[in-house]
Design an enzyme around this catalytic site. Structure first.
Site, PDB file in Angstrom:
ATOM      1  NE  ARG A  79      -3.208   2.583   2.605  1.00 60.44           N
ATOM      2  CZ  ARG A  79      -3.235   3.373   3.667  1.00 60.44           C
ATOM      3  NH1 ARG A  79      -2.802   2.942   4.842  1.00 60.44           N
ATOM      4  NH2 ARG A  79      -3.704   4.593   3.582  1.00 60.44           N
ATOM      5  CG  HIS A 123      -1.141   8.801   3.613  1.00 59.32           C
ATOM      6  ND1 HIS A 123      -1.259   7.440   3.799  1.00 59.32           N
ATOM      7  CD2 HIS A 123      -0.759   9.298   4.809  1.00 59.32           C
ATOM      8  CE1 HIS A 123      -0.943   7.135   5.063  1.00 59.32           C
ATOM      9  NE2 HIS A 123      -0.630   8.248   5.691  1.00 59.32           N
ATOM     10  CD  GLU A 168      -4.802   7.272  10.178  1.00 51.36           C
ATOM     11  OE1 GLU A 168      -4.319   8.306  10.635  1.00 51.36           O
ATOM     12  OE2 GLU A 168      -4.452   6.146  10.554  1.00 51.36           O
ATOM     13  CG  ASN A 294      -5.026   3.166   8.718  1.00 49.81           C
ATOM     14  OD1 ASN A 294      -5.099   2.225   7.942  1.00 49.81           O
ATOM     15  ND2 ASN A 294      -4.535   4.344   8.378  1.00 49.81           N
ATOM     16  CE1 TYR A 296       0.115   2.231  13.550  1.00 55.76           C
ATOM     17  CE2 TYR A 296      -1.836   3.347  12.726  1.00 55.76           C
ATOM     18  CZ  TYR A 296      -0.577   2.828  12.516  1.00 55.76           C
ATOM     19  OH  TYR A 296      -0.015   2.882  11.269  1.00 55.76           O
ATOM     20  CD  GLU A 355      -1.561   3.713   8.118  1.00 53.01           C
ATOM     21  OE1 GLU A 355      -1.306   4.100   9.273  1.00 53.01           O
ATOM     22  OE2 GLU A 355      -1.726   4.488   7.162  1.00 53.01           O
TER      23      GLU A 355
HETATM   24  C1  FCB Z   1      -1.186   6.775  10.895  1.00 56.34           C
HETATM   25  C2  FCB Z   1      -0.792   7.348   9.555  1.00 56.34           C
HETATM   26  C3  FCB Z   1       0.532   6.859   9.040  1.00 56.34           C
HETATM   27  C4  FCB Z   1       1.542   6.747  10.156  1.00 56.34           C
HETATM   28  C5  FCB Z   1       1.002   5.932  11.287  1.00 56.34           C
HETATM   29  C6  FCB Z   1       1.969   5.685  12.428  1.00 56.34           C
HETATM   30  O1  FCB Z   1      -2.022   7.661  11.563  1.00 56.34           O
HETATM   31  O2  FCB Z   1      -1.767   7.067   8.586  1.00 56.34           O
HETATM   32  O3  FCB Z   1       0.949   7.707   8.012  1.00 56.34           O
HETATM   33  O4  FCB Z   1       1.925   8.006  10.567  1.00 56.34           O
HETATM   34  O5  FCB Z   1      -0.144   6.551  11.801  1.00 56.34           O
END
Ligand code: FCB
Length: 454
Positions: A79, A123, A168, A294, A296, A355
């Site tokens: 990607r 992006h 995002e 995405n 985290y 992500e």
């Molecule tokens: C996300 C972003 C990516 C990177 C990661 C750690 O928010 O999409 O570009 O910065 O975090």
């Protein structure tokens, strides 16, 4: 203790992800025009280490080497994003053929190595010339985005099927225009909500254009989703968590999949609401083929009357394991819950984890290796959480680890390392696959992983 092999389905797409500004460099080459991230990173005190993406990790010149690494690791999906201002240096008007040629070479080289490119159209690196006219808060930006989308989808339609519209929108609108930690560094609630609306419109309106140019197009948006929990069971924290969820998750999911903004939040924002013209919500709701998630971390939220936006703040639970970054927990169960929620509330749309990854304080050992056990553990548990959600009916079709290599982490500059490949900023940007890269390679070879548990 038991061990179980978690098998993923055939055709599951394993890969890694990057973004143009974070890796390319070559910021003035091939006629590229400035983006808001050039301006922002060149403004004193905006980036933690004072660095810029001028050179980033020089992927612009070193892409053959990066592709060779992907090939060596057996990655079959990648990607990446396009820098709009390489193609239209002023955002619109003059087309820069050298920009298209760069991506043309990159795409061909990927395909030659057996790697399928998945392209993100936006992006975050908005051409500065468009920001000068109001950026995403100006509806003309949406229209010129569509021209750019048409140009690139036409150029690459014979080789690229998978298109991701915007990455995002939450971060792009709020970090860029509410708290100002990202480009363009504005701090204004109405602007942030106008930008959010503009990006959602850009997403929706680009879909028919992409479909018109790419016969087998698979199109989706990329939303950052979080599992939100109240810090305590006090009613004010519960309500704050609900508002956080409303502004973070539902504000960007409901319009795309239900065609409406969440009512409680519309009421909450009241006079701050952007103008919604007739036809907007219909456009935003255009059918997507998939959702990019995405993910985290989990978010723990408490009431905070001093916050003008949603009277809420993020807080932390001391016991939660985390990597070096205070904000990022290693809490895989939350990914599992996010996936189940998407299934339940948003119609079990096909999902790609677009992500997922973490940052650790990686260093090179004397023999030139990079051991990153915390990242390996993080990935292992998040792969397992995804597998579990799939057993319960979630339609997850692929997984892109963030990131292929250490890169320019926006406001943090080079102080964060999210890569599975280490980049030595001191030593001519030498690339060294970390243990996590070999772990991912093994997972791809086996199309699964063994999990042990006590
Ligand atoms: C996300 C972003 C990516 C990177 C990661 C750690 O928010 O999409 O570009 O910065 O975090």
């Amino acid at each position: 203790m038991y061990a179980q092999f978690l098998q993923f389905p055939d055709q599951f797409a394993w890969g890694t992800a990057t973004a143009s500004y974070q890796i390319e460099g070559g910021y003035k080459e091939g006629g590229r025009g400035p983006s808001i991230w050039d301006t922002f990173s060149h403004t004193p005190n905006k980036i933690e280490d004072g660095k810029t993406g001028d050179r980033a990790v020089d992927h612009y010149h070193r892409y053959p080497e990066d592709i060779a690494i992907m090939n060596h690791l057996g990655l079959e999906h990648y990607r990446m994003s396009l820098a709009w201002s390489r193609i239209y240096p002023e955002g619109k008007g003059n087309l820069e053929q050298r920009g298209l040629d760069f991506y043309d070479r990159l795409i061909d080289s990927l395909l030659k190595a057996g790697i399928k490119p998945w392209i993100t159209l936006y992006h975050w690196d908005l051409p500065q010339a468009l920001q000068d006219k109001g950026g995403w808060a100006n509806r003309d930006t949406v229209e010129v985005f569509l021209t750019y989308v048409q140009t690139v989808t036409r150029a690459f339609s014979d080789r690229v099927d998978h298109w991701m519209t915007c990455n995002e929108p939450w971060v792009a609108s709020y970090c860029g225009n509410l708290n100002g930690a990202h480009a363009p560094g504005i701090q204004d609630i109405p602007t942030a909500l106008e930008v959010a609306h503009g990006i959602l419109l850009a997403h929706g309106k680009s879909i028919p254009i992409i479909r018109g140019e790419v016969p087998n197009a698979q199109v989706g948006i990329v939303n950052n989703l979080a599992w939100v929990e109240p810090a305590t069971d006090k009613p004010e924290d519960i309500q704050a968590a609900h508002r956080w969820d409303g502004s973070y998750n539902r504000w960007f999911m409901d319009p795309v999949f239900k065609g409406t903004y969440p009512e409680d939040m519309v009421e909450h924002f009241g006079p701050f609401m952007p103008e919604i013209k007739s036809g907007d919500m219909q456009a935003i709701r255009a059918t997507t083929d998939f959702l990019g998630v995405n993910y985290y971390t989990r978010r723990i939220v408490a009431y905070d009357p001093s916050d003008a936006f949603i009277q809420a703040k993020q807080t932390y639970r001391a016991y939660a394991p985390r990597a070096e970054f205070e904000e990022f927990e290693n809490w895989p169960e939350a990914l599992y819950k996010v996936l189940l929620r998407v299934k339940k509330e948003y119609g079990n749309i096909p999902v790609y984890i677009s992500e997922n990854g973490t940052t650790t304080l990686d260093t090179k050992t004397e023999d030139g290796c990079v051991h990153d056990p915390v990242r390996v553990k993080y990935l292992r548990h998040h792969f397992a959480a995804t597998w579990q959600a799939m057993q319960e009916g979630c339609d997850v079709r692929g997984y892109f680890v963030w990131s292929l290599m250490d890169n320019f982490e926006w406001g943090f500059g080079f102080t964060k390392r999210f890569g599975i490949v280490y980049v030595d900023h001191e030593d001519d940007l030498r690339r060294i696959p970390k243990d996590s890269a070999y772990f991912l390679a093994q997972t791809i070879r086996d199309n699964g992983l063994e999990m042990r548990s006590l």
